[in-house]
Write an enzyme that holds these catalytic residues in place. Structure first.
Site, PDB file in Angstrom:
ATOM      1  CG  HIS A   1     -58.326  -9.208 -31.584  1.00 21.91           C
ATOM      2  ND1 HIS A   1     -57.284  -7.759 -31.112  1.00 21.91           N
ATOM      3  CD2 HIS A   1     -57.501  -9.433 -32.298  1.00 21.91           C
ATOM      4  CE1 HIS A   1     -56.690  -7.207 -31.652  1.00 21.91           C
ATOM      5  NE2 HIS A   1     -56.711  -8.645 -32.850  1.00 21.91           N
TER       6      HIS A   1
ATOM      7  CE1 TYR B   1     -53.878  -5.700 -33.861  1.00 23.34           C
ATOM      8  CE2 TYR B   1     -55.247  -4.138 -35.048  1.00 23.34           C
ATOM      9  CZ  TYR B   1     -55.136  -4.890 -35.444  1.00 23.34           C
ATOM     10  OH  TYR B   1     -55.521  -5.872 -35.450  1.00 23.34           O
TER      11      TYR B   1
ATOM     12  CE  LYS C   1     -59.639  -6.201 -35.664  1.00 27.39           C
ATOM     13  NZ  LYS C   1     -59.017  -5.308 -35.193  1.00 27.39           N
TER      14      LYS C   1
ATOM     15  CG  ASP D   1     -59.507  -3.932 -37.663  1.00 28.44           C
ATOM     16  OD1 ASP D   1     -60.325  -4.409 -38.221  1.00 28.44           O
ATOM     17  OD2 ASP D   1     -57.942  -4.013 -37.665  1.00 28.44           O
TER      18      ASP D   1
END
Length: 294
Positions: free
Chosen positions: A99, A37, A66, A32
């Protein structure tokens, strides 16, 4: 989607590469990721190296990433998706998630703030506008499924009811202190996978890992508290994400087995309630430090 997933929210680039390789070697096949990030490139590098070294085919792994809040406008969805795909060095995605249900000011700044430090939201786009652009990615064969993250049941319902392509996955914080029972029941009824993040409490103290019920059960059955929590999550019908940083921890988190029925029921009766990440109310992830655009 494999029930046991590896979450890649790891701030350090080198640690991202080593932890992702360790997870693959331990047996994880579900990864994931997220644009937010800022480490998709490192995850992609680790996956390519791990697949080559282990003789694992792309079709054997399940990869999610996402769409971030600043790319909710329909015309920004496909370029954001393609950029993530390029960073991950993949030619398709198994799953693409919105997200959070909050649209931020569009642009390259992921964390737009006004002079008072308040998030600048984009009021000119709706979640359904973004969802329809996500549906287009599935139509074009670029990703196999789409879903939502950090959303409440009240937020999910209008999307589900209006969607041409129904959400396949809903990713939310869930653990014995935040069981999200009503949302889970809805997802089971509609054949949506509930994907639990922070099933161990994201290392927050106090948290589920220190819950006396969990600790006592772990001692009784010869498992670690982490293994007990992860087994409970799978046994109740959710998939989950965990982020072990070392090879030993990756093997521990992957090596789970069903709990005795009385232990499962005991955990389900825990009354403590705490939300560890307030992202569902703000769109700003509590586990991710604020930084400028990169």
């Amino acid at each position: 989607m494999p029930a046991l997933g590896f979450g890649t929210l790891i701030p350090d680039a080198a640690a991202t590469i080593s932890a992702t390789k360790n997870a693959l070697e331990a047996g994880f096949r579900h990864f994931d990721c997220a644009e937010r990030y800022r480490n998709e490139r490192e995850v992609g590098e680790a996956l390519q190296a791990g697949l080559a070294a282990g003789g694992i085919a792309r079709e054997d792994i399940f990869v999610t990433t996402k769409l971030w809040n600043s790319n909710h406008r329909p015309e920004r969805v496909e370029p954001a998706f393609e950029a993530s795909l390029d960073r991950l060095r993949l030619n398709y995605l198994d799953l693409y998630l919105i997200h959070t249900p909050f649209a931020f000011q569009p642009g390259e700044e992921q964390d737009p703030r006004d002079e008072n430090g308040n998030v600048i939201y984009d009021r000119d786009v709706t979640l359904l506008d973004t969802w329809r652009a996500m549906e287009g990615l599935v139509d074009r064969g670029r990703c196999r499924a789409i879903g939502l993250s950090d959303i409440t049941l009240d937020g999910l319902l209008p999307v589900y009811e209006s969607a041409r392509i129904k959400p396949a996955v809903v990713q939310v914080e869930s653990h014995p202190h935040l069981p999200e029972t009503e949302l889970l029941e809805f997802c089971k009824e509609k054949r949506i996978v509930l994907l639990a993040f922070a099933p161990l409490g994201h290392g927050m103290r106090p948290g589920p890992l220190e819950d006396p019920v969990i600790v006592a059960i772990a001692s009784r059955i010869g498992k670690t508290p982490a293994q007990v929590l992860l087994a409970w999550a799978v046994q109740r019908g959710t998939a989950l994400l965990t982020t072990p940083k070392t090879a030993d921890r990756a093997r521990e988190n992957f090596n789970i087995s069903p709990l005795p029925e009385d232990a499962f029921d005991e955990i389900s009766r825990i009354q403590t309630r705490q939300r560890l990440n307030d992202v569902v109310n703000t769109g700003s992830p509590g586990f991710i430090p604020r930084v400028g655009s990169a």
